[in-house]
Write an enzyme that holds these catalytic residues in place. Structure first.
Site, mmCIF file in Angstrom:
data_model
loop_
_atom_site.group_PDB
_atom_site.id
_atom_site.type_symbol
_atom_site.label_atom_id
_atom_site.label_comp_id
_atom_site.label_asym_id
_atom_site.label_seq_id
_atom_site.Cartn_x
_atom_site.Cartn_y
_atom_site.Cartn_z
ATOM 1 N N SER A 133 36.788 41.647 46.711
ATOM 2 C CA SER A 133 37.202 40.773 45.643
ATOM 3 C C SER A 133 38.575 40.142 45.838
ATOM 4 O O SER A 133 38.876 39.132 45.207
ATOM 5 C CB SER A 133 37.230 41.571 44.335
ATOM 6 O OG SER A 133 38.257 42.544 44.364
ATOM 7 N N LYS B 155 47.535 39.245 43.348
ATOM 8 C CA LYS B 155 46.143 39.153 42.894
ATOM 9 C C LYS B 155 46.118 39.130 41.364
ATOM 10 O O LYS B 155 46.899 39.824 40.716
ATOM 11 C CB LYS B 155 45.355 40.367 43.413
ATOM 12 C CG LYS B 155 43.850 40.308 43.139
ATOM 13 C CD LYS B 155 43.148 41.559 43.675
ATOM 14 C CE LYS B 155 41.633 41.475 43.488
ATOM 15 N NZ LYS B 155 40.940 42.680 43.970
ATOM 16 N N SER C 15 37.528 46.029 48.438
ATOM 17 C CA SER C 15 38.045 44.731 48.001
ATOM 18 C C SER C 15 39.339 44.292 48.672
ATOM 19 O O SER C 15 39.741 43.141 48.518
ATOM 20 C CB SER C 15 38.253 44.726 46.486
ATOM 21 O OG SER C 15 37.031 44.513 45.838
#
Lengths: 487, 489
Positions: A155, A78, A179
């Site tokens: 997210s 990420k 997330s």
């Protein structure tokens, strides 16, 4: 479909050690998959040369019998994790050309254990969002019902989309209010948020320091265990990292749950939750019961305050954490005549709407005259929420809840921020209490979208969380593959 | 104005009567630590710009602060030396504001729960009086960087070397009533800091700076509105700034005006303060607990261990000097001002006349060093040699007057006093026959004056003593000269 993509993290690691194929072959297969699924927009950076070098080095280690736990396994990262000499933007324009000179502790742990880095994965800007729509470089698409362009959640939307689309064997995520778990639920994969303090936050772009926690997004519960084994650990560079040895989670895959008590909180079945999810939630309860667990109705009375508390504390911390992005030392700068103007234009142009909204909310709740009514009160209620969990964990071992109130939604159908925030209603309480939680897929809804169920454990009981999740996983037999996955 | 009123220090005689000052000080003391409060970067002074900057100091994304335990120890040590309450649990807060030399966009400080709570110290005033000043708190915080505005016509340069350096902010209660007390307070704090080794107290290098809160009131009235004078870096400026600020406030109040609560700067060239920012422009710092740091917690036994490492502190040391060496409290207070002084003194006075040693050290040695602009640590006269000189005076080898010449020679040549005395033949003449010879000579050369003396002009006795001493080139023992002269005349 390349046969190699069928292997999950654990089976691929065994196959590599048995020399059924090489890391280079496996990594190559993933690059083909990345190319094939590029329309999903999961990757921000693709590191072909670097990963080929890493794969070759891994093959050498395997050949020499010095393979490490994640040797030769290609994974995605990420974009919230700072990666040395690799562009790290947190999906924000304000960091559009930022190349860290350092590697985050968690990713360093992964490379030290032999993992191969495929590239950087998109996310909501500064991890603020639940649909991956706030990313500066645009939407990421969920590989499920690919023609309808569904949201992968957020997210960690890029991470979830890539793992579901089989363009990464596994991926790292960060979870502040859901997330990891919400996008895992939307994309039909497993996402584990460890106990706060389990993984070092050093080198992870900070959103909300008292909540941020790194974790794995994987195809299976076993994969999550294998990956978290490497990610976790005490780090002197993070004062909030727990100085606590984590047991080898691979020893807990098949411990079962006989005699364990599973709490079913009454506050988590509310209006607005989709019928299909309710039905799979009930199925999940029965599966656990059938596997020898005792089902216990429990109450977490302050649950309804979790979301408002979260949307005070997280923006408050974010408003301060994001003050460093001022265009002075790194990242994007808009030149201007005065220092104040430079700040204004740099931050005005560099941050997206959702980030600005949270900076403003956070600044407001910390302002003199409002601090007591908002921030201080939120901290007090946060303590009450934690106490709710403490009380319940006196009675039960694990808590079972839906991961999200709905399955994925279509991208671009502009939702107002409040509706968007409701996505995290089931994941936020455990975040506020710092507890570990895992979301795993248990079925599909009528339209064919994955449904995720969440298990919450007491602090630092990741081993028990894994054992319980494995039972649920085996009962659910979720063997579906997204139609948009690499073939 | 009534010129005959005898004003005390800190009082201002206005048109409407006598005003008094109410003063509180915030002292920022840089902790003598090799590395910064939350990062491993060096905290040294004078390094090349931006060379002592870690990733944490530059606030790179994802960087986290880790507390420097040495700094915590120094704060606790200082707290104990200030007779203050040590808080076993304290919290770091973020003080948020934007400035180019503050990379994080916030300063890590302690707001609601500082590491050290209330305490008090005794200060010594010039007239030998003492007074007690309360300490409100001591907390740990990061320093900011430095903005250089004079390097480029339109741009400012930023040096982050200071960013994150550990400071202790020591806040006094508003107990100070005159600029002189403020000066004595700063000197006392500096002295304590140096004794415990927590801060070098070097005001020129900025290791010690003070913000002064000043207000005025008529005696017995409530506190007036205060102004804060920022960043004063010498005792002299502190005294000047407070005096000038208090006079400014009195003038405004007597003209029927109001004091605006504001932050002011002291202009060293004009000797006056000027407005920096008003209360309306004051920052809203949005303090909140720093989520990157756990509360600072330690046990009583750990505090006790620190207490055991404390050196003898100035107040007790002063009492001991008075008792052990028989010196005056005033001399003792000068000697304990600096640890250097007292160490030097104790070596020099060892086995000697303590009072005489104190006189010589404070008057002669300090005077000479000041004239030459040399620090005591670089003194050409070692404590041992000063002690030898005292011994020579005490045993009558040389007179006090000759000793001054020997001292001057010692300053120049670094030779031992006994060598100088020997080389130059300066031993005191105490032999009666030698002295009688000189007396006879003086009498024979001044017969008319002898007549006058015998005729009743008693005052002439001094003249004869002077002449004998002169003839002996100052070496004659003045006591014996006196005695023999009386007999002879």
């Amino acid at each position: 479909m390349s046969d190699l993509l069928k292997f999950d993290l654990l089976s691929a690691s065994i196959a590599l050690k048995n020399k059924e194929f090489s890391s280079l072959e496996l990594t190559n297969a993933y690059f083909e998959a990345i190319e094939q699924t590029s329309a999903l927009g999961a990757y921000l950076e693709i590191l072909k040369d670097r990963s080929m070098d890493m794969a070759k080095a891994s093959d050498k280690n395997i050949k020499n019998g010095t393979a490490r736990p994640l040797e030769g396994l290609p994974i995605g990262v990420k974009d919230m994790f700072c990666t040395k000499d690799v562009k790290t933007t947190a999906s924000s324009k304000i960091l559009e050309n930022f190349y860290p000179t350092y590697e985050s502790t968690v990713t360093q742990n992964l490379w030290d254990d032999g993992a191969v880095m495929l590239g950087k994965l998109s996310c909501d800007e500064f991890a603020m969002g639940s649909s991956n729509e706030t990313a500066a470089k645009g939407n990421v698409v969920n590989p499920w019902l690919k023609n309808r362009k569904m949201s992968p959640g957020g997210s960690s939307g890029g991470s979830a989309s890539a793992v579901a689309a089989r363009s990464a064997l596994a991926a790292t995520g960060t979870d502040t209010g859901g997330s990891i778990r919400q996008p895992a639920a939307f994309c039909g994969i497993t996402g584990l948020k460890p106990t706060y303090g389990r993984c070092s936050r050093w080198g992870i772009v900070a959103f909300s320091s008292s909540l941020d926690q790194a974790g794995p997004l994987t195809r299976t519960v076993s994969d999550a265990a294998l990956m978290l084994n490497s990610m976790a650990g005490h780090d002197k560079k993070d004062s909030t990292s727990a100085n606590l040895e984590m047991p080898d989670l691979m020893n807990y895959l098949d411990k079962g749950i006989r005699g364990k008590k599973i709490g079913i909180p009454k506050e988590y079945t509310q209006d607005g939750i989709s019928d299909d999810i309710v039905s799979f939630y009930e199925k999940s309860i029965n599966w656990l019961k059938d596997s020898g667990a005792e089902i216990v109705p429990v109450s977490l009375p302050h649950t309804k305050y979790a979301l408002p508390v979260y949307y005070i504390i997280a923006p408050a911390e974010a408003s301060s954490n994001l003050a460093r992005y001022d265009g002075v030392r790194y990242g994007k700068r808009n030149e201007a005549a005065s220092l104040d103007e430079m700040y204004e234009t740099t931050r005005g142009n560099g941050f997206g709407d959702e980030v600005k909204r949270r900076i403003m909310i956070g600044t407001y709740v910390l302002s003199s005259g409002y601090y007591d009514a908002y921030y201080l009160k939120a901290q007090k209620v946060r303590r009450l929420i934690k106490e709710d969990f403490d009380n319940v964990f006196e009675e039960v071992d694990y808590i079972l809840t839906p991961s999200t109130p709905t399955t994925s939604f279509e991208l671009g159908k502009k939702q107002d921020p409040l509706t968007m925030y409701l996505n995290d209603i089931f994941t936020v309480p455990a975040s506020l209490a710092g507890l570990p939680g895992i979301s795993l897929p248990v079925g599909l809804d009528k339209s064919g979208l994955p449904i995720g169920i969440q298990l919450i454990a007491n602090s630092f009981d990741e081993p028990g969380l894994i054992s319980t999740a494995r039972v649920l996983e085996r009962s659910a037999e979720f063997n579906f593959i997204a139609d948009g996955a690499a073939k | 104005m009534n010129e005959s009123i005898n004003l005390k220090p800190g009082q201002i005689n206005g048109e409407t009567g006598i005003w008094e000052m109410v003063i509180g000080l915030e002292i920022h003391a840089q902790i003598s630590s090799k590395s910064k409060l939350f990062s491993g970067a060096a905290a040294s002074f004078g390094a090349e710009a931006n060379s002592n900057v870690s990733l944490v100091d530059a606030a790179m994304p994802g960087m986290l602060p880790v507390i420097n335990e040495f700094c915590v120890e120094q704060a606790v040590k200082t707290g104990l030396a200030l007779n203050a309450k040590i808080n076993n649990v304290s919290i770091f807060d973020r003080k948020n504001y934007f400035y180019a030399d503050l990379p994080q966009g916030y300063q890590i400080s302690q707001f609601t729960k500082p590491i050290v709570g209330e305490g008090e110290i005794i200060i010594d005033l010039d007239d030998g009086l003492q007074t007690i000043i309360g300490i409100e708190r001591l907390h740990l915080e990061q320093d900011a960087g430095k903005s250089l505005h004079d390097q480029h016509p339109s741009k400012s340069y930023i040096d982050l070397n200071r960013t994150g350096v550990a400071l202790m902010e020591i806040v006094s209660k508003p107990d100070i009533r005159s600029p002189q007390e403020a000066g004595a307070y700063v000197k006392k704090i500096r002295s304590i800091l140096r004794y415990v080794g927590a801060c070098d107290g070097n005001m020129e290098e900025g290791s010690l700076r003070a913000d002064c809160n000043v207000s005025v009131r008529k005696s017995g009235e409530e506190f007036g509105t205060r102004c804060e004078i920022k960043n004063l870096n010498s005792v002299r400026f502190i005294i000047q700034a407070i005096q000038s600020e208090a006079e400014r406030q009195v003038e405004i109040l007597e003209e029927g005006g109001n004091i605006n609560q504001e932050t002011r700067l002291f202009d060293t060239s004009t000797g006056e303060t000027r407005s920096m920012r008003s209360k309306e422009d004051a920052h809203d710092y949005r303090y909140f607990p720093d989520p990157d740091l756990l509360p600072l917690e330690f046990s009583d036994s750990w505090v006790q261990k620190i207490r055991e490492t404390l050196p003898e502190l100035p107040d007790l040391l002063k009492k001991r000097l008075v008792n052990d060496f028989g010196i005056t409290p005033y001399d003792a207070s000068i000697l304990v001002e600096e640890k250097d002084y007292v160490d030097f003194y104790q070596k020099a006075a060892n086995g000697k006349d303590g009072k005489l040693t104190a006189n010589w050290m404070i008057t002669e040695l300090f005077g000479a060093l000041k004239k030459e602009n040399i620090s005591l640590s670089n003194s050409p006269i070692s404590p041992e040699k000063l002690g030898q000189l005292i011994a020579l005076i005490s045993d009558g080898t040389i007179s006090g007057k000759i000793a001054k010449d020997v001292f001057a020679e010692m300053m120049k040549s670094k030779k031992s006093p006994s060598n100088i005395v020997k080389e130059k033949g300066l031993e005191q003449v105490s032999d009666d026959t030698e002295i009688l010879k000189l007396i006879d000579k003086v009498i024979s050369e001044n017969e008319d004056k002898v007549k006058d003396y015998l005729g009743g002009k008693d005052k002439l006795f001094g003249f004869f003593v002077g002449q004998v001493m002169k003839l002996s080139q100052g070496k004659a023992n003045p006591g014996i000269v006196n005695k023999l002269l009386k007999e002879k005349l």
